[in-house]
Design a protein around this motif. Sequence first.
Motif, short mmCIF file in Angstrom:
data_model
loop_
_atom_site.label_atom_id
_atom_site.label_comp_id
_atom_site.label_asym_id
_atom_site.label_seq_id
_atom_site.Cartn_x
_atom_site.Cartn_y
_atom_site.Cartn_z
N ILE A 195 -59.72 30.77 5.48
CA ILE A 195 -59.05 30.67 6.87
C ILE A 195 -57.64 31.14 6.69
CG2 ILE A 195 -58.01 29.21 8.79
CD1 ILE A 195 -61.09 29.72 8.82
N LEU A 196 -56.82 30.70 5.57
CA LEU A 196 -55.26 31.06 5.37
C LEU A 196 -55.50 32.62 5.06
CD1 LEU A 196 -54.26 28.06 3.21
CD2 LEU A 196 -53.72 28.51 5.91
N ALA A 197 -56.25 33.21 4.22
CA ALA A 197 -56.33 34.25 3.66
C ALA A 197 -56.59 35.33 4.97
CB ALA A 197 -57.55 34.80 2.70
N GLY A 198 -57.54 34.78 5.70
CA GLY A 198 -57.90 35.59 7.08
C GLY A 198 -56.80 35.90 8.02
N ALA A 199 -56.11 34.59 8.08
CA ALA A 199 -54.90 34.74 8.94
C ALA A 199 -53.83 35.61 8.33
CB ALA A 199 -54.42 33.27 8.96
N ALA A 200 -53.51 35.64 6.96
CA ALA A 200 -52.58 36.72 6.58
C ALA A 200 -52.97 38.07 6.69
CB ALA A 200 -52.65 36.13 5.02
N SER A 201 -54.25 37.99 6.46
CA SER A 201 -54.80 39.51 6.64
C SER A 201 -54.65 40.17 8.04
CB SER A 201 -56.23 39.72 6.09
OG SER A 201 -56.77 40.89 6.55
N GLU A 205 -52.56 43.51 9.47
CA GLU A 205 -53.00 44.36 10.20
C GLU A 205 -52.50 44.67 11.69
OE1 GLU A 205 -57.16 43.67 10.45
OE2 GLU A 205 -57.53 43.91 8.32
N LEU A 206 -51.93 43.51 12.25
CA LEU A 206 -51.41 43.49 13.63
C LEU A 206 -50.04 44.10 13.44
CD1 LEU A 206 -51.19 42.79 16.44
CD2 LEU A 206 -50.39 40.31 15.82
N LYS A 207 -49.30 43.62 12.25
CA LYS A 207 -47.79 44.39 12.40
C LYS A 207 -48.23 45.87 11.99
CE LYS A 207 -43.90 43.88 9.38
NZ LYS A 207 -43.59 45.32 9.29
N GLN A 208 -49.18 46.35 11.27
CA GLN A 208 -49.29 47.77 11.17
C GLN A 208 -49.70 48.50 12.56
OE1 GLN A 208 -52.40 48.31 8.24
NE2 GLN A 208 -51.19 47.38 6.50
N VAL A 209 -50.50 47.70 13.33
CA VAL A 209 -50.61 48.44 14.57
C VAL A 209 -49.63 48.50 15.41
CG1 VAL A 209 -52.16 48.06 16.68
CG2 VAL A 209 -53.07 47.70 14.60
N LEU A 210 -48.53 47.26 15.54
CA LEU A 210 -47.47 47.41 16.26
C LEU A 210 -46.52 48.38 15.85
CD1 LEU A 210 -46.85 43.60 16.55
CD2 LEU A 210 -47.75 45.20 18.15
#
Length: 232
Positions: A195-201, A205-210
């Motif tokens: 869960i923690l790794a998925g949240a970091a990933s 990805e959200l930062k890259q999209v923004l």
Amino acid sequence: MIENNLLKTNFIGKDGFRWWIGQVAPEEAQGDQLNQIGNTWGCRLKVRIYGYHPADITELPDKSLPWAQVLLSSQGGSGKANRSRSVRISPGDTVMGFFLDGDDAQLPVILGIFANTGSYYASDEEYKSPFEPFTGYTSKIKPNNDFIAKNEGGDDSNKSQKSPRFLTKEIVEDLNENLEKGKAQLDQLVNSDEILAGAASATGELKQVLDSGAVQTGLKTQQQKLNLSLKI
């Protein structure tokens, strides 16, 4: 009076059907009957009836009031085949009924009970005098202020206290055990590495999209110019 007696059939329903409204007498007048211990018989309670009994305990003491039989609901059962429910009538309750003996008015029967309104009849005061509201709690039935609000209202208003669900000790222990298991499983799931790794990933990805969207719209360039102008 003589003519009336001669005309009487002494058969229930044929010599008049007399309704009444009354108040259940306090615990002290009920003896062992109310608490269902000792010398008890049937389902009965002593009732002071409006218009028939005076509101003066000197003239008519509570212990001298007549016994009123309780007519049970067909859903409650009579006791046959071991099917029955206890009568839930308390001291101070306002009840309605009729007289089995008509005009003689010596054999009252309780048909039903009126709901207590939280504004008046649901009083938590001790018994003082007849026909005045007083608490239905007794020496055997006491309020538990830890989890039940001391409110004896039973009408449809939002101020009335609803009866708590009865839970056995076994049910409570099972519920607590399941609650602890569920809490442990939830903590394990939330704190798991996946869960923690998925949240970091997902955050990366959200930062890259923004950032990509900012470049495409020119917002990032404008923001950089604004930062440079502020430094100058």
